[in-house]
Design a protein around this motif. Structure first.
Motif, PDB file in Angstrom:
ATOM      1  N   PHE A  47     -34.438 131.867 -74.648  1.00  0.00           N
ATOM      2  CA  PHE A  47     -34.675 130.925 -73.563  1.00  0.00           C
ATOM      3  C   PHE A  47     -33.457 130.812 -72.648  1.00  0.00           C
ATOM      4  O   PHE A  47     -33.598 130.662 -71.429  1.00  0.00           O
ATOM      5  N   LYS A  48     -32.247 130.889 -73.230  1.00  0.00           N
ATOM      6  CA  LYS A  48     -31.032 130.788 -72.429  1.00  0.00           C
ATOM      7  C   LYS A  48     -31.002 131.846 -71.340  1.00  0.00           C
ATOM      8  O   LYS A  48     -30.558 131.584 -70.220  1.00  0.00           O
ATOM      9  N   SER A  49     -31.500 133.038 -71.655  1.00  0.00           N
ATOM     10  CA  SER A  49     -31.447 134.137 -70.694  1.00  0.00           C
ATOM     11  C   SER A  49     -32.422 133.938 -69.538  1.00  0.00           C
ATOM     12  O   SER A  49     -32.194 134.446 -68.441  1.00  0.00           O
ATOM     13  N   TYR A  50     -33.492 133.207 -69.800  1.00  0.00           N
ATOM     14  CA  TYR A  50     -34.529 133.036 -68.773  1.00  0.00           C
ATOM     15  C   TYR A  50     -34.745 131.563 -68.443  1.00  0.00           C
ATOM     16  O   TYR A  50     -35.795 131.198 -67.928  1.00  0.00           O
ATOM     17  N   LYS A  51     -33.739 130.731 -68.707  1.00  0.00           N
ATOM     18  CA  LYS A  51     -33.896 129.289 -68.582  1.00  0.00           C
ATOM     19  C   LYS A  51     -34.402 128.870 -67.211  1.00  0.00           C
ATOM     20  O   LYS A  51     -35.356 128.104 -67.091  1.00  0.00           O
ATOM     21  N   ALA A  52     -33.751 129.357 -66.172  1.00  0.00           N
ATOM     22  CA  ALA A  52     -34.107 128.921 -64.813  1.00  0.00           C
ATOM     23  C   ALA A  52     -35.558 129.269 -64.489  1.00  0.00           C
ATOM     24  O   ALA A  52     -36.311 128.431 -63.979  1.00  0.00           O
ATOM     25  N   LYS A  53     -35.957 130.494 -64.824  1.00  0.00           N
ATOM     26  CA  LYS A  53     -37.329 130.923 -64.525  1.00  0.00           C
ATOM     27  C   LYS A  53     -38.352 130.135 -65.331  1.00  0.00           C
ATOM     28  O   LYS A  53     -39.397 129.732 -64.800  1.00  0.00           O
ATOM     29  N   ILE A  54     -38.054 129.918 -66.619  1.00  0.00           N
ATOM     30  CA  ILE A  54     -38.985 129.191 -67.470  1.00  0.00           C
ATOM     31  C   ILE A  54     -39.103 127.739 -67.017  1.00  0.00           C
ATOM     32  O   ILE A  54     -40.200 127.172 -66.968  1.00  0.00           O
ATOM     33  N   GLU A  55     -37.958 127.142 -66.663  1.00  0.00           N
ATOM     34  CA  GLU A  55     -37.976 125.748 -66.224  1.00  0.00           C
ATOM     35  C   GLU A  55     -38.809 125.590 -64.957  1.00  0.00           C
ATOM     36  O   GLU A  55     -39.603 124.647 -64.829  1.00  0.00           O
ATOM     37  N   LYS A  56     -38.649 126.517 -64.022  1.00  0.00           N
ATOM     38  CA  LYS A  56     -39.432 126.465 -62.783  1.00  0.00           C
ATOM     39  C   LYS A  56     -40.912 126.725 -63.075  1.00  0.00           C
ATOM     40  O   LYS A  56     -41.789 126.081 -62.484  1.00  0.00           O
ATOM     41  N   ALA A  57     -41.167 127.667 -63.990  1.00  0.00           N
ATOM     42  CA  ALA A  57     -42.555 127.995 -64.327  1.00  0.00           C
ATOM     43  C   ALA A  57     -43.258 126.790 -64.937  1.00  0.00           C
ATOM     44  O   ALA A  57     -44.417 126.496 -64.597  1.00  0.00           O
ATOM     45  N   ILE A  58     -42.571 126.072 -65.826  1.00  0.00           N
ATOM     46  CA  ILE A  58     -43.151 124.876 -66.424  1.00  0.00           C
ATOM     47  C   ILE A  58     -43.420 123.827 -65.347  1.00  0.00           C
ATOM     48  O   ILE A  58     -44.441 123.141 -65.361  1.00  0.00           O
ATOM     49  N   GLY A  59     -42.500 123.724 -64.392  1.00  0.00           N
ATOM     50  CA  GLY A  59     -42.696 122.794 -63.286  1.00  0.00           C
ATOM     51  C   GLY A  59     -43.948 123.122 -62.493  1.00  0.00           C
ATOM     52  O   GLY A  59     -44.738 122.235 -62.152  1.00  0.00           O
TER      53      GLY A  59
END
Length: 210
Positions: free
Chosen positions: A183-195
């Motif tokens: 998750f650390k490697s893709y945190k920004a993308k995952i956080e935006k995707a969840i949003g």
């Protein structure tokens, strides 16, 4: 014991409760969000909030208010739009969050209290209009004027426990170090995707004719 006479109904409710808990929805997305962004404890408290919210649905069903809510277009619409606004708000916060914040070795940000995690889980479930419909369907199928209050409370215990166990397992799985390191490697993308997912769910709730 009188309860034993309702054993088939209890088994049926247990089966339905398990499928309800594991079916993807806003509760799953919110527990996933809190676990990945804030850690295992946040996910577990969110799961606890969801399981406590189940009792709100149960109490108004016992009181007979579920039928009133489901048959009142205005009241049901108010609940629906509040739920939609809440999901869109949380999703918007995800999109606007500072993705450049450093993550510790656990892979999470320590910026949310246990009570706030609990509140997020609680309000996500208690404002979910689909939960109202679910409980109404349960009570119309398995509850009548002759059903003892004890049996109705047993239904509540079963449904609440099923949700807490499932979402606790989800949180424990997602908080595993291997998952968090990825998750650390893709945190920004995952956080935006969840949003985006939360906003989409909010729009879907607002525009649906549940």
């Amino acid at each position: 014991m009188e309860v034993l006479n309702y054993l088939p109904q209890i088994i049926a409710v247990s089966t339905i409760a398990i499928f309800m808990a594991i079916s993807p929805g806003v509760d799953f997305v919110m527990v996933t969000r809190n676990t990945l962004l804030h850690g295992k404890k946040s996910g577990l408290y969110s799961a606890l909030g969801i399981s406590v919210a189940i009792w709100i649905h149960l109490l108004y069903c016992i009181a007979g208010l579920a039928i009133v809510i489901s048959n009142s277009i205005i009241l049901f619409s108010i609940i629906k739009y509040i739920a939609a606004a809440y999901l869109i708000y949380i999703g918007y916060k995800n999109l606007k969050s500072d993705s450049k914040l450093d993550l510790k070795i656990e892979g999470v940000k320590k910026d949310i209290s246990n009570f706030k995690s609990f509140k997020i889980g609680f309000f996500t479930n208690v404002l979910n209009p689909k939960a109202t419909i679910f409980f109404l369907s349960i009570f119309t199928q398995f509850v009548d004027v002759h059903t003892p209050i004890l049996v109705q409370l047993i239904y509540g215990v079963i449904i609440s426990t099923a949700h807490f166990i499932w979402f606790s397992l989800v949180s424990l799985f997602l908080s595993h170090p291997i998952i968090l390191n990825r998750f650390k490697s893709y945190k920004a993308k995952i956080e935006k995707a969840i949003g985006v997912i939360l906003i989409a769910l909010g729009i879907k709730v607002a525009s649906s004719n549940i």
